[in-house]
Design a protein around this motif. Sequence first.
Motif, PDB file in Angstrom:
ATOM      1  N   PHE A   1      78.744  -4.466  86.607  1.00 36.09           N
ATOM      2  CA  PHE A   1      80.010  -4.321  87.424  1.00 36.09           C
ATOM      3  C   PHE A   1      79.435  -7.027  87.106  1.00 36.09           C
ATOM      4  CE2 PHE A   1      81.261  -1.682  89.486  1.00 36.09           C
ATOM      5  CZ  PHE A   1      81.645  -0.926  89.467  1.00 36.09           C
ATOM      6  N   ALA A   2      77.659  -7.239  87.708  1.00 32.49           N
ATOM      7  CA  ALA A   2      77.449  -7.796  87.126  1.00 32.49           C
ATOM      8  C   ALA A   2      77.628  -9.025  86.319  1.00 32.49           C
ATOM      9  CB  ALA A   2      75.907  -7.579  87.185  1.00 32.49           C
ATOM     10  N   VAL A   3      77.995  -8.025  84.523  1.00 36.23           N
ATOM     11  CA  VAL A   3      77.884  -8.222  82.927  1.00 36.23           C
ATOM     12  C   VAL A   3      79.356  -8.579  83.354  1.00 36.23           C
ATOM     13  CG1 VAL A   3      77.944  -8.270  80.659  1.00 36.23           C
ATOM     14  CG2 VAL A   3      75.287  -7.174  82.437  1.00 36.23           C
ATOM     15  N   ALA A   4      80.088  -7.828  83.986  1.00 34.82           N
ATOM     16  CA  ALA A   4      81.930  -7.817  84.000  1.00 34.82           C
ATOM     17  C   ALA A   4      81.699  -9.262  84.212  1.00 34.82           C
ATOM     18  CB  ALA A   4      82.320  -6.525  84.741  1.00 34.82           C
ATOM     19  N   ILE A   5      81.619  -9.963  85.520  1.00 36.17           N
ATOM     20  CA  ILE A   5      82.204 -10.726  85.658  1.00 36.17           C
ATOM     21  C   ILE A   5      81.569 -11.548  85.186  1.00 36.17           C
ATOM     22  CG2 ILE A   5      81.582 -12.260  87.675  1.00 36.17           C
ATOM     23  CD1 ILE A   5      80.976  -9.324  89.828  1.00 36.17           C
ATOM     24  N   VAL A   6      80.735 -12.036  84.948  1.00 38.64           N
ATOM     25  CA  VAL A   6      80.070 -12.582  83.498  1.00 38.64           C
ATOM     26  C   VAL A   6      81.126 -13.540  83.222  1.00 38.64           C
ATOM     27  CG1 VAL A   6      78.319 -14.176  82.376  1.00 38.64           C
ATOM     28  CG2 VAL A   6      77.445 -12.829  84.540  1.00 38.64           C
ATOM     29  N   GLN A   7      80.966 -11.194  81.959  1.00 40.72           N
ATOM     30  CA  GLN A   7      82.065 -11.350  81.097  1.00 40.72           C
ATOM     31  C   GLN A   7      83.603 -12.103  81.229  1.00 40.72           C
ATOM     32  OE1 GLN A   7      83.001  -8.238  79.398  1.00 40.72           O
ATOM     33  NE2 GLN A   7      83.635  -8.676  77.326  1.00 40.72           N
ATOM     34  N   ALA A   8      83.964 -11.865  82.232  1.00 36.73           N
ATOM     35  CA  ALA A   8      85.875 -12.452  82.659  1.00 36.73           C
ATOM     36  C   ALA A   8      85.156 -13.216  82.908  1.00 36.73           C
ATOM     37  CB  ALA A   8      85.896 -11.381  84.105  1.00 36.73           C
ATOM     38  N   ILE A   9      84.167 -14.013  83.860  1.00 34.73           N
ATOM     39  CA  ILE A   9      84.225 -15.745  83.451  1.00 34.73           C
ATOM     40  C   ILE A   9      84.294 -16.497  82.445  1.00 34.73           C
ATOM     41  CG2 ILE A   9      82.867 -17.822  84.277  1.00 34.73           C
ATOM     42  CD1 ILE A   9      82.199 -16.299  86.882  1.00 34.73           C
TER      43      ILE A   9
END
Length: 186
Positions: free
Chosen positions: A57-65
């Motif tokens: 989820f942490a990586v997904a947040i960065v990727q979405a940004i």
Amino acid sequence: MSYWIGQGFGILATLTDISIPQFKKKCQMLIANILVNTFLLLNLVFLGQIGSGIFLFAVAIVQAIVNLIHTLKEQPPKKWEYVLFLCLYVGLGFYGLVTAPGFVPAINGKNLLELLPIAGAVFSMLFVSTREEGKARKFLMCCNVCWAVYHTIIRSTAVFGAIFSGVSCMIAILRDRKQKKEKEAA
């Protein structure tokens, strides 16, 4: 008390997740996706589910940004970004798997369960990376299936978000098909 806080974040994720497929613009989908992943990360933390899901989820947040920035600039993501995020998802997913409490290096139910977030994260990566809304909804649907099974097994209220978002994806896909047929007929 942390259990109920975690379930509250699961409900917030559910309410936000349902809306994603219905947005018309990709940047709206990405902003909602950032919120959902933040709520889901907090859901797992408060439920004590320390494993691959938290890292993913942490990586997904960065990727979405990162993809939101690309979308606002009307630029496609770079090829190296796809490779980087895929490596992060798989690498951190497996790191979370082997460092999770109770990990035993064998094929068992717990280890197989932790593979679902990795698969869901890869579909999420494809969702946020594609520029076409129709394809994005299909990838989101696959992501939701992985997370629905995972959240059902860990008994998280976030399962409702995955299920309802999947239904919402189907509605949006059918709506798009109907609109496409109407355009072709006109």
